[in-house]
Design a protein around this motif. Structure first.
Motif, short mmCIF file in Angstrom:
data_model
loop_
_atom_site.label_atom_id
_atom_site.label_comp_id
_atom_site.label_asym_id
_atom_site.label_seq_id
_atom_site.Cartn_x
_atom_site.Cartn_y
_atom_site.Cartn_z
N LEU A 268 0.85 -1.20 0.00
CA LEU A 268 0.00 0.00 0.00
C LEU A 268 0.88 1.24 0.00
O LEU A 268 1.95 1.25 0.60
CB LEU A 268 -0.89 0.00 1.25
CG LEU A 268 -1.95 -1.10 1.32
CD1 LEU A 268 -2.66 -1.06 2.66
CD2 LEU A 268 -2.95 -0.95 0.18
N THR A 269 0.41 2.27 -0.67
CA THR A 269 1.16 3.54 -0.62
C THR A 269 0.92 4.20 0.73
O THR A 269 -0.03 3.86 1.45
CB THR A 269 0.69 4.51 -1.72
OG1 THR A 269 -0.69 4.82 -1.48
CG2 THR A 269 0.83 3.91 -3.10
N GLN A 272 -2.54 5.60 0.92
CA GLN A 272 -3.57 4.58 1.14
C GLN A 272 -3.62 4.18 2.61
O GLN A 272 -4.70 4.06 3.20
CB GLN A 272 -3.30 3.34 0.27
CG GLN A 272 -3.69 3.53 -1.19
CD GLN A 272 -3.18 2.41 -2.08
OE1 GLN A 272 -2.08 1.87 -1.86
NE2 GLN A 272 -3.95 2.07 -3.11
N ASP A 296 -7.08 10.73 -7.19
CA ASP A 296 -6.98 10.85 -8.63
C ASP A 296 -7.19 9.47 -9.27
O ASP A 296 -7.01 8.45 -8.62
CB ASP A 296 -5.59 11.37 -8.98
CG ASP A 296 -5.68 12.42 -10.07
OD1 ASP A 296 -6.71 12.45 -10.77
OD2 ASP A 296 -4.73 13.20 -10.23
N VAL A 297 -7.58 9.49 -10.53
CA VAL A 297 -7.76 8.22 -11.24
C VAL A 297 -6.48 7.39 -11.11
O VAL A 297 -5.39 7.90 -11.29
CB VAL A 297 -8.08 8.45 -12.73
CG1 VAL A 297 -9.55 8.74 -12.90
CG2 VAL A 297 -7.27 9.58 -13.30
N SER A 299 -5.29 6.08 -8.40
CA SER A 299 -4.58 6.22 -7.13
C SER A 299 -4.81 5.02 -6.21
O SER A 299 -4.17 4.89 -5.18
CB SER A 299 -5.01 7.51 -6.42
OG SER A 299 -6.39 7.48 -6.15
N VAL A 303 -8.79 -0.68 -3.26
CA VAL A 303 -8.20 -1.53 -2.24
C VAL A 303 -8.49 -0.95 -0.85
O VAL A 303 -8.66 -1.69 0.13
CB VAL A 303 -6.68 -1.73 -2.50
CG1 VAL A 303 -5.90 -0.47 -2.24
CG2 VAL A 303 -6.15 -2.88 -1.67
N PRO A 451 0.39 4.96 -6.97
CA PRO A 451 1.28 3.82 -6.74
C PRO A 451 2.56 3.99 -7.55
O PRO A 451 2.53 4.63 -8.62
CB PRO A 451 0.47 2.64 -7.26
CG PRO A 451 -0.95 3.07 -7.19
CD PRO A 451 -0.93 4.54 -7.44
N PRO A 452 3.66 3.45 -7.05
CA PRO A 452 4.94 3.63 -7.76
C PRO A 452 4.93 2.91 -9.10
O PRO A 452 4.11 2.03 -9.34
CB PRO A 452 5.95 3.00 -6.80
CG PRO A 452 5.16 2.07 -5.94
CD PRO A 452 3.78 2.66 -5.84
N ASP A 556 -10.62 0.27 -16.22
CA ASP A 556 -9.20 0.03 -16.15
C ASP A 556 -8.78 -0.83 -17.35
O ASP A 556 -9.05 -2.02 -17.39
CB ASP A 556 -8.95 -0.73 -14.83
CG ASP A 556 -7.56 -0.49 -14.29
OD1 ASP A 556 -6.91 0.47 -14.74
OD2 ASP A 556 -7.13 -1.26 -13.42
P1 ADP Z 1 -8.93 4.16 -8.78
O1 ADP Z 1 -8.47 4.98 -7.61
O2 ADP Z 1 -8.90 4.91 -10.04
O3 ADP Z 1 -10.23 3.48 -8.52
P2 ADP Z 1 -7.97 1.48 -8.74
O4 ADP Z 1 -8.37 1.15 -7.37
O5 ADP Z 1 -8.78 0.93 -9.86
O6 ADP Z 1 -7.82 3.05 -8.93
O7 ADP Z 1 -6.45 1.08 -8.91
C1 ADP Z 1 -5.81 1.20 -10.16
C2 ADP Z 1 -4.81 0.07 -10.32
O8 ADP Z 1 -3.73 0.23 -9.42
C3 ADP Z 1 -5.41 -1.28 -10.04
O9 ADP Z 1 -4.94 -2.16 -11.01
C4 ADP Z 1 -4.89 -1.60 -8.65
O10 ADP Z 1 -4.78 -3.00 -8.46
C5 ADP Z 1 -3.52 -0.96 -8.65
N1 ADP Z 1 -3.02 -0.55 -7.33
C6 ADP Z 1 -3.75 -0.08 -6.30
N2 ADP Z 1 -2.95 0.22 -5.25
C7 ADP Z 1 -1.69 -0.08 -5.62
C8 ADP Z 1 -0.40 0.01 -4.96
N3 ADP Z 1 -0.28 0.47 -3.73
N4 ADP Z 1 0.68 -0.36 -5.68
C9 ADP Z 1 0.56 -0.82 -6.94
N5 ADP Z 1 -0.62 -0.93 -7.60
C10 ADP Z 1 -1.73 -0.56 -6.95
#
Ligand code: ADP
Ligand code: MG
Length: 691
Positions: A268-269, A272, A296-297, A299, A303, A451-452, A556
């Motif tokens: 998790l970032t 998050q 942001d989209v 982000s 999760v 996310p990185p 996505d």
């Molecule tokens: P949004 O905020 O736009 O709803 P999502 O939840 O759909 O974003 O996440 C976008 C993508 O990033 C997904 O594929 C998700 O699995 C991935 N993701 C989410 N958190 C992380 C993280 N901490 N590190 C890497 N990937 C992540």
């Protein structure tokens, strides 16, 4: 107080001489009562407080003139028009009408006196006014003119300025100062240099000749202040009521939280984690959470929602996760399954396509509590869906649902006196000023970190003349096995035309790009058709997706790394940023091409430049607010989150601190003023009823 009530319940229908048709038109403007009329402020003023002698009239002047009719006729040549000449001894003027009635002509007898207001211009016979505002006067009335500026009101079709002016005049006369009570204590008004309410309204509707702009602005601010105050008070009352409601305690034991993190394919970032902690604190409070998670989209909001869901499940509660479309609901279902099933969670997906046996079984599992996490669209909240013990409602992409819908969900989830917690996720950044107003009834958490490993989207701005080049680039891109979005926007604000344009574009692109699989989605397709196309794009069976601006929020498709947006100059920055967020979701570079129709105005150039320079949704939202004004702020109008009659946050936002102060004072020292103040400003908004 009874006087004030009389004023907002005094319907326009009771006004003499206001017919059914006029009432309909007033209704279109939201004007129902005398008070509505008073709060319907002019957009500008005309100065009809002095007469210009005809001999001194110059082309370009907006002027009030008087004169005696010398002739009135329909000249045999040229476009059919009524021409009338008036004279006042210093010179003469031609009036010209392209639309007129026989009655009009017959009343323009030589010798009659007229008073006219309009713009003078060079005409065929000399100086003329086309379609001036005019009235018949008696010779003895000559020179008896208005002492105040003439207001120009926002109108709707079929309603005339004259009608509205007369009505407002009547409204002003019917309510002397004592009927418009100042619910803001006078010491506050004085401290801010504000006039009393009635004075402010009189000044704005009938400013005296030579009035200073400062006084007008002051009067307008006086009203805006009171409106913001009413909104603020209604919000505090709503929160007060919520504070008295109870909600189940939801807690995720540390061991399970750790396990959850371990099953995730990523870390998790920091953002998050922070937001998860904010949510955890809310859920432990025994009061219903009302939290908006804004990120942001891309982000990673999903999760965070999954973590909250797990907390509910660990506390023997069910959770409902609602998405705006089937496609998104399905996407969530897949993510949630991946993350939560290893932890032994039972999920259910309630799709509208599931019928008969399957549906019955799903509904049963929900009602008996066997299905812990239930995902779906708003269909989740239909009558037949009964939860055993609903503890948390998650709503994705908030701006698709209205405040009312959202509040209805809370009521539905109420069981044994406990309200479910609510978590709302949106990618629409909320500018600071709106957030300060509390953004309706919600607490706000922000995921301000991506996310990185994401490569930022490269944005370029090109003229439409470079379209052939762009098409070559698309061909290359598709050869590299990557997918493309092509977004059509249109100049006319018509969905039909926009869809047509998208259709034509799709056909043209398919012709120009043989071998490339082109598909189309637009707003006039049935939801099922739309979703089928989106699903095959997601599955990689379509290379190039031509779309109107309806592309589903939050979808996505990591392999789609190139987006072309046609006529971006037509869209707001926030909307462009949202669209651009569809790309840059996977590995590899990604691009957004903004293809404008030249020539580009300086303002548009500046706006598009901002997009090229930054991908920070918050900066973009602030700029958007600055450049467009909050009235147009993405979605705000539609959802009815914050809708003002007079206040404008980009102009009046600076007063919010003061508003808070006065609100506190009012609640403490003058609680009896709150009710009538809310009624005055919010009675029509529907919000009032919820308070
Ligand atoms: P949004 O905020 O736009 O709803 P999502 O939840 O759909 O974003 O996440 C976008 C993508 O990033 C997904 O594929 C998700 O699995 C991935 N993701 C989410 N958190 C992380 C993280 N901490 N590190 C890497 N990937 C992540
Ligand atoms: Mg999302």
């Amino acid at each position: 107080m009874s006087c004030a009530l009389a004023l907002d319940s005094l319907k326009l229908a009771s006004f003499k001489g206001v017919g059914e048709r006029t009432l309909d038109r007033l209704d279109k403007l939201g004007l129902h009562s005398v008070q509505d009329l008073l709060f319907h402020l002019p957009i500008r003023y005309e100065d009809r407080t002095f007469l210009t002698p005809l001999g001194r009239l110059r082309p370009g002047d907006h002027a009030l003139v008087e004169g005696r009719v010398e002739l009135a006729e329909i000249p045999p040549k040229g476009r059919r028009s009524l021409v009338c000449r008036i004279a006042d001894g210093t010179g003469f003027l031609y009036l010209r009408f392209f639309h007129f009635t026989a009655d009009q002509l017959s009343r323009l007898n030589p010798g009659t006196w007229l008073r006219c207001y309009g713009e003078a211009r060079d005409g065929y016979y000399g100086v003329e006014m086309v379609h001036p505002d005019y009235q018949h006067i008696a010779e003895t009335e000559s020179g008896h003119i208005d002492k105040s500026l003439t207001p120009v009101y926002p109108l709707t079709e079929g309603l005339h300025q004259k009608t509205l002016r007369k009505l407002v005049d009547g409204a002003l006369d019917s309510c002397t100062g004592d009927k418009l009570v100042d619910w803001i204590p006078v010491e506050h008004l004085e401290a801010m240099g504000f006039p009393p309410l009635y004075e402010a309204l009189r000044l704005l509707h009938k400013p005296p000749a030579g009035v200073g702009l400062d006084s007008l602005r002051q009067a307008q601010q006086r009203l805006a202040f009171e409106e913001l105050l009413a909104h603020h008070l209604s919000l505090s009352r709503f929160r007060e009521r919520m504070r008295k409601q109870a909600a189940p305690l939801l807690r995720l034991p540390e061991a399970q939280s750790k396990q959850f993190r371990k099953t995730l394919p990523f870390d998790l970032t920091g953002a998050q984690q922070r937001v998860i902690e904010e949510i955890a604190a809310d859920l432990a409070r025994l009061k219903p959470m009302m939290r908006l998670v804004q990120g942001d989209v891309g982000s990673g909001k999903t999760v965070v929602a999954a973590w909250a869901a797990l907390a509910a499940l660990a506390s023997d509660c069910q959770v409902a996760v609602m998405a705006p479309t089937e496609l998104l609901a399905e996407q969530h279902y897949r993510s949630f399954s991946q993350w939560l099933e290893p932890l032994g969670v039972q999920l259910a997906y309630l799709a509208s396509k599931h019928k008969g046996q399957v549906r019955r079984e799903t509904l049963e599992a929900i009602a008996e509590g066997r299905a812990g996490a239930v995902l779906g669209t708003h269909a989740l909240f239909q009558e037949q869906v009964k939860f055993q013990r609903l503890g948390l409602v998650v709503i994705d992409e908030q701006h698709r649902f209205g405040v009312h819908q959202r509040l209805a969900l809370r009521e539905k989830g109420m069981q044994d006196g406990l309200y479910p917690h609510q978590l709302i996720m949106t990618a629409t950044p909320i500018p600071r000023t709106l957030a300060m107003l509390g953004y309706a009834d919600l607490d706000v958490s922000i995921i301000d970190e991506l996310p990185p490993g994401r490569t930022p989207v490269k944005t370029s701005v090109i003229p439409a003349t470079r379209r052939p080049e762009l098409i070559d680039r698309i061909a290359e891109w598709v050869k590299g096995e990557r997918q493309v979005y092509w977004v059509c926007t249109l100049i006319e604000e018509s969905e039909v035309l926009e869809c047509e344009a998208a259709q034509n574009t799709a056909t043209a692109l398919a012709q120009a790009l043989p071998g490339v699989r082109v598909e189309l989605v637009h707003g006039r397709m049935k939801p099922a058709e739309k979703e089928a196309v989106m699903a095959s794009f997601k599955a990689g069976a379509v290379d190039l997706l031509v779309a109107t601006t309806v592309i589903e929020v939050g979808v996505d498709v990591p392999n789609a790394g190139l987006m072309v947006i046609e006529n971006p100059e037509r869209l707001g920055l926030a909307q462009l940023h949202q669209l651009r967020g569809r790309v840059g979701r996977g590995p590899g570079e990604s691009h957004c091409v903004l293809m404008y129709q030249p020539p580009l105005s300086a303002g548009a150039k500046e706006r598009l430049g901002i997009l090229r320079e930054t991908s920070d949704g918050f900066i973009i939202a602030e700029k958007d607010l600055e450049l467009r004004g909050p009235g147009e702020f993405l979605g705000v109008r539609q959802t009815g989150q914050v809708q003002f009659r007079i206040a404008d946050l980009s102009r009046d936002g600076g007063m919010l601190d003061r508003v808070k102060c006065v609100a506190e004072n009012l609640l403490r020292d003058h609680p009896d003023h709150v009710e009538p103040l809310l009624r005055r400003w919010l009675a029509d908004s529907g919000r009032y009823a919820e308070v």
